[in-house]
Design a protein around this motif. Sequence first.
Motif, PDB file in Angstrom:
ATOM      1  N   TYR A  28     -15.036  11.762 -11.636  1.00 37.14           N
ATOM      2  CA  TYR A  28     -14.770  10.339 -11.808  1.00 37.14           C
ATOM      3  C   TYR A  28     -14.690   9.703 -10.431  1.00 37.14           C
ATOM      4  CZ  TYR A  28     -13.473  11.292 -16.683  1.00 37.14           C
ATOM      5  OH  TYR A  28     -13.475  11.666 -18.006  1.00 37.14           O
ATOM      6  N   GLN A  29     -15.085   8.433 -10.376  1.00 38.73           N
ATOM      7  CA  GLN A  29     -15.011   7.692  -9.121  1.00 38.73           C
ATOM      8  C   GLN A  29     -14.497   6.272  -9.391  1.00 38.73           C
ATOM      9  OE1 GLN A  29     -19.109   8.138  -7.638  1.00 38.73           O
ATOM     10  NE2 GLN A  29     -18.341   9.539  -6.081  1.00 38.73           N
ATOM     11  N   PRO A  30     -13.187   6.096  -9.466  1.00 37.46           N
ATOM     12  CA  PRO A  30     -12.643   4.744  -9.647  1.00 37.46           C
ATOM     13  C   PRO A  30     -13.119   3.838  -8.516  1.00 37.46           C
ATOM     14  CG  PRO A  30     -10.916   6.422  -9.825  1.00 37.46           C
ATOM     15  CD  PRO A  30     -12.128   7.111  -9.318  1.00 37.46           C
ATOM     16  N   ASP A  31     -13.381   2.586  -8.835  1.00 37.41           N
ATOM     17  CA  ASP A  31     -13.873   1.669  -7.806  1.00 37.41           C
ATOM     18  C   ASP A  31     -12.919   1.629  -6.611  1.00 37.41           C
ATOM     19  OD1 ASP A  31     -16.161   1.041  -9.174  1.00 37.41           O
ATOM     20  OD2 ASP A  31     -15.333  -0.764 -10.093  1.00 37.41           O
ATOM     21  N   TYR A  32     -11.638   1.345  -6.885  1.00 40.17           N
ATOM     22  CA  TYR A  32     -10.656   1.270  -5.798  1.00 40.17           C
ATOM     23  C   TYR A  32      -9.334   1.910  -6.220  1.00 40.17           C
ATOM     24  CZ  TYR A  32     -13.865  -1.925  -3.525  1.00 40.17           C
ATOM     25  OH  TYR A  32     -14.980  -2.460  -2.933  1.00 40.17           O
ATOM     26  N   SER A  33      -8.789   2.693  -5.309  1.00 39.03           N
ATOM     27  CA  SER A  33      -7.433   3.214  -5.440  1.00 39.03           C
ATOM     28  C   SER A  33      -6.613   2.555  -4.342  1.00 39.03           C
ATOM     29  CB  SER A  33      -7.401   4.732  -5.267  1.00 39.03           C
ATOM     30  OG  SER A  33      -8.245   5.388  -6.192  1.00 39.03           O
ATOM     31  N   LEU A  34      -5.512   1.936  -4.720  1.00 40.40           N
ATOM     32  CA  LEU A  34      -4.706   1.158  -3.774  1.00 40.40           C
ATOM     33  C   LEU A  34      -3.303   1.743  -3.677  1.00 40.40           C
ATOM     34  CD1 LEU A  34      -5.725  -2.377  -5.099  1.00 40.40           C
ATOM     35  CD2 LEU A  34      -6.754  -1.134  -3.195  1.00 40.40           C
ATOM     36  N   LYS A  35      -2.857   1.961  -2.437  1.00 45.00           N
ATOM     37  CA  LYS A  35      -1.514   2.489  -2.195  1.00 45.00           C
ATOM     38  C   LYS A  35      -0.562   1.336  -1.908  1.00 45.00           C
ATOM     39  CE  LYS A  35       1.124   5.535   0.875  1.00 45.00           C
ATOM     40  NZ  LYS A  35       1.077   6.409   2.074  1.00 45.00           N
ATOM     41  N   PRO A  36       0.467   1.144  -2.739  1.00 47.94           N
ATOM     42  CA  PRO A  36       1.405   0.040  -2.520  1.00 47.94           C
ATOM     43  C   PRO A  36       2.200   0.218  -1.231  1.00 47.94           C
ATOM     44  CG  PRO A  36       1.572   0.896  -4.759  1.00 47.94           C
ATOM     45  CD  PRO A  36       0.744   1.868  -3.989  1.00 47.94           C
ATOM     46  N   ASN A  37       2.605  -0.901  -0.631  1.00 47.66           N
ATOM     47  CA  ASN A  37       3.474  -0.844   0.540  1.00 47.66           C
ATOM     48  C   ASN A  37       4.823  -0.263   0.156  1.00 47.66           C
ATOM     49  OD1 ASN A  37       1.923  -1.867   2.699  1.00 47.66           O
ATOM     50  ND2 ASN A  37       2.127  -3.941   1.892  1.00 47.66           N
ATOM     51  N   MET A  38       5.635  -1.037  -0.528  1.00 40.44           N
ATOM     52  CA  MET A  38       6.916  -0.572  -1.047  1.00 40.44           C
ATOM     53  C   MET A  38       7.093  -1.185  -2.417  1.00 40.44           C
ATOM     54  SD  MET A  38       9.502  -0.706   2.221  1.00 40.44           S
ATOM     55  CE  MET A  38       9.054  -2.387   2.662  1.00 40.44           C
ATOM     56  N   ASN A  39       6.976  -0.367  -3.437  1.00 38.69           N
ATOM     57  CA  ASN A  39       7.031  -0.869  -4.803  1.00 38.69           C
ATOM     58  C   ASN A  39       7.738   0.151  -5.670  1.00 38.69           C
ATOM     59  OD1 ASN A  39       6.525  -1.758  -7.435  1.00 38.69           O
ATOM     60  ND2 ASN A  39       4.594  -2.705  -6.845  1.00 38.69           N
ATOM     61  N   TYR A  40       8.903  -0.212  -6.190  1.00 42.10           N
ATOM     62  CA  TYR A  40       9.673   0.741  -6.976  1.00 42.10           C
ATOM     63  C   TYR A  40       9.052   1.006  -8.339  1.00 42.10           C
ATOM     64  CZ  TYR A  40      11.493  -3.216  -9.661  1.00 42.10           C
ATOM     65  OH  TYR A  40      11.610  -4.313 -10.462  1.00 42.10           O
ATOM     66  N   LYS A  41       8.115   0.177  -8.758  1.00 39.56           N
ATOM     67  CA  LYS A  41       7.519   0.324 -10.077  1.00 39.56           C
ATOM     68  C   LYS A  41       6.318   1.267 -10.094  1.00 39.56           C
ATOM     69  CE  LYS A  41       8.953  -4.217 -11.811  1.00 39.56           C
ATOM     70  NZ  LYS A  41       8.485  -5.527 -12.354  1.00 39.56           N
ATOM     71  N   THR A  42       5.488   1.212  -9.083  1.00 43.55           N
ATOM     72  CA  THR A  42       4.285   2.049  -9.050  1.00 43.55           C
ATOM     73  C   THR A  42       4.090   2.657  -7.667  1.00 43.55           C
ATOM     74  OG1 THR A  42       2.844   0.214  -8.388  1.00 43.55           O
ATOM     75  CG2 THR A  42       3.128   0.578 -10.747  1.00 43.55           C
ATOM     76  N   ASP A  43       3.356   3.770  -7.598  1.00 39.96           N
ATOM     77  CA  ASP A  43       3.004   4.321  -6.293  1.00 39.96           C
ATOM     78  C   ASP A  43       1.492   4.509  -6.161  1.00 39.96           C
ATOM     79  OD1 ASP A  43       4.634   7.430  -7.245  1.00 39.96           O
ATOM     80  OD2 ASP A  43       2.800   6.527  -7.996  1.00 39.96           O
ATOM     81  N   LEU A  44       0.722   3.903  -7.086  1.00 38.77           N
ATOM     82  CA  LEU A  44      -0.740   3.881  -6.966  1.00 38.77           C
ATOM     83  C   LEU A  44      -1.276   2.842  -7.945  1.00 38.77           C
ATOM     84  CD1 LEU A  44      -3.253   5.296  -5.622  1.00 38.77           C
ATOM     85  CD2 LEU A  44      -3.401   6.661  -7.709  1.00 38.77           C
ATOM     86  N   ASN A  45      -2.329   2.144  -7.535  1.00 38.52           N
ATOM     87  CA  ASN A  45      -2.989   1.187  -8.419  1.00 38.52           C
ATOM     88  C   ASN A  45      -4.471   1.535  -8.482  1.00 38.52           C
ATOM     89  OD1 ASN A  45      -3.971  -0.962  -9.870  1.00 38.52           O
ATOM     90  ND2 ASN A  45      -3.118  -2.560  -8.577  1.00 38.52           N
ATOM     91  N   ILE A  46      -4.965   1.797  -9.692  1.00 37.49           N
ATOM     92  CA  ILE A  46      -6.386   2.047  -9.906  1.00 37.49           C
ATOM     93  C   ILE A  46      -7.024   0.737 -10.347  1.00 37.49           C
ATOM     94  CG2 ILE A  46      -8.105   3.296 -11.274  1.00 37.49           C
ATOM     95  CD1 ILE A  46      -6.633   5.059  -9.299  1.00 37.49           C
ATOM     96  N   LEU A  47      -7.975   0.243  -9.556  1.00 35.36           N
ATOM     97  CA  LEU A  47      -8.617  -1.044  -9.832  1.00 35.36           C
ATOM     98  C   LEU A  47     -10.103  -0.843 -10.107  1.00 35.36           C
ATOM     99  CD1 LEU A  47      -8.637  -4.183  -9.843  1.00 35.36           C
ATOM    100  CD2 LEU A  47      -9.115  -4.060  -7.390  1.00 35.36           C
ATOM    101  N   GLU A  48     -10.527  -1.290 -11.269  1.00 37.30           N
ATOM    102  CA  GLU A  48     -11.942  -1.251 -11.621  1.00 37.30           C
ATOM    103  C   GLU A  48     -12.506  -2.665 -11.525  1.00 37.30           C
ATOM    104  OE1 GLU A  48     -15.233   1.129 -12.416  1.00 37.30           O
ATOM    105  OE2 GLU A  48     -13.160   1.657 -11.935  1.00 37.30           O
ATOM    106  N   VAL A  49     -13.642  -2.810 -10.843  1.00 36.87           N
ATOM    107  CA  VAL A  49     -14.237  -4.123 -10.587  1.00 36.87           C
ATOM    108  C   VAL A  49     -15.470  -4.321 -11.465  1.00 36.87           C
ATOM    109  CG1 VAL A  49     -15.362  -5.580  -8.861  1.00 36.87           C
ATOM    110  CG2 VAL A  49     -13.400  -4.160  -8.206  1.00 36.87           C
ATOM    111  N   LYS A  50     -15.414  -5.353 -12.298  1.00 38.65           N
ATOM    112  CA  LYS A  50     -16.563  -5.740 -13.113  1.00 38.65           C
ATOM    113  C   LYS A  50     -16.994  -7.154 -12.703  1.00 38.65           C
ATOM    114  CE  LYS A  50     -16.422  -1.798 -15.055  1.00 38.65           C
ATOM    115  NZ  LYS A  50     -17.429  -0.766 -14.657  1.00 38.65           N
ATOM    116  N   LEU A  51     -17.757  -7.831 -13.535  1.00 34.89           N
ATOM    117  CA  LEU A  51     -18.333  -9.102 -13.105  1.00 34.89           C
ATOM    118  C   LEU A  51     -17.512 -10.312 -13.558  1.00 34.89           C
ATOM    119  CD1 LEU A  51     -22.135  -8.428 -13.665  1.00 34.89           C
ATOM    120  CD2 LEU A  51     -20.941  -8.700 -11.489  1.00 34.89           C
ATOM    121  N   PRO A  52     -17.553 -11.400 -12.792  1.00 33.58           N
ATOM    122  CA  PRO A  52     -16.810 -12.602 -13.161  1.00 33.58           C
ATOM    123  C   PRO A  52     -17.375 -13.321 -14.374  1.00 33.58           C
ATOM    124  CG  PRO A  52     -18.119 -13.000 -11.202  1.00 33.58           C
ATOM    125  CD  PRO A  52     -18.191 -11.530 -11.467  1.00 33.58           C
TER     126      PRO A  52
END
Length: 276
Positions: free
Chosen positions: A144-168
Amino acid sequence: MLLDFGADELNKQIPHFYSTLKSWRKKVVDELDNLGIKYNSGLVDYSYYFSKTKQYVPTKVLSENFQIIPRKLNYYWLNQNQRQIELAIDEFSKLLRQTYRGNPKKEEKLYHQFFNENDFFLLRDNYSKSWYELTLPYGKNKSYQPDYSLKPNMNYKTDLNILEVKLPNEGFVKNTKFHPNLYSKFFEHLGQINDYKMYLENEEFRNIIQQRYGWYPERVQYSLLMGREAEKEENLDTLTVRMKQFGQENIYLMTYDELLAYQVRFLDRMNLLQIN
């Protein structure tokens, strides 16, 4: 300690908050300069600071540990250039106006290219690092290759965000009078994100995940960037019901207009708190 001023009194205190924050930032920049770290609107020169010849300089804002263990400061207001953000907002708006349905895959890659060239557009002040199409293997010659994996600065709720980019210009809900439902293409996008979710929650891949990211994310947010805000708001009731019925409430739907609006507000905050 924050006191309960009430709305009217709080509004009176806001200029004081701005002044205090700008003063603190100015002290940070001054102490960086004393340490030999030169700052110029998004460009920070650490070359002298990382050299072995530097001398100890007393500081009041920056910690002693910062001098003992040399490292870059991860403050967005230090590392991001306001003029660059303004140009990126203009380019993003132009790209939105030019989007069409001629070649969806090619169009997606144009947005990928934009985000790769302007990574702050996704990072903003929320995230410190991103991975583009990080490979997550799950079998022989499969991954699998998620479009973007984002590491939060300081967030007590999550420690990773998987973002998939589609069209507007992709829609959420079919325009039907009876029993309106989600577009099949939208279902495909949700299924794609759920594949990532299943993978990241599978203990079988724990070591691979930890190796790829440098840690094992226990709390992951899943986001889908697509569509326009007007169409989302127009169909919000149906969208909310259908997402709940199909168990997809865990996926955050963000439109291109919402991303653009956040970036404009982000720039406004930077201008408001700019130090001379």
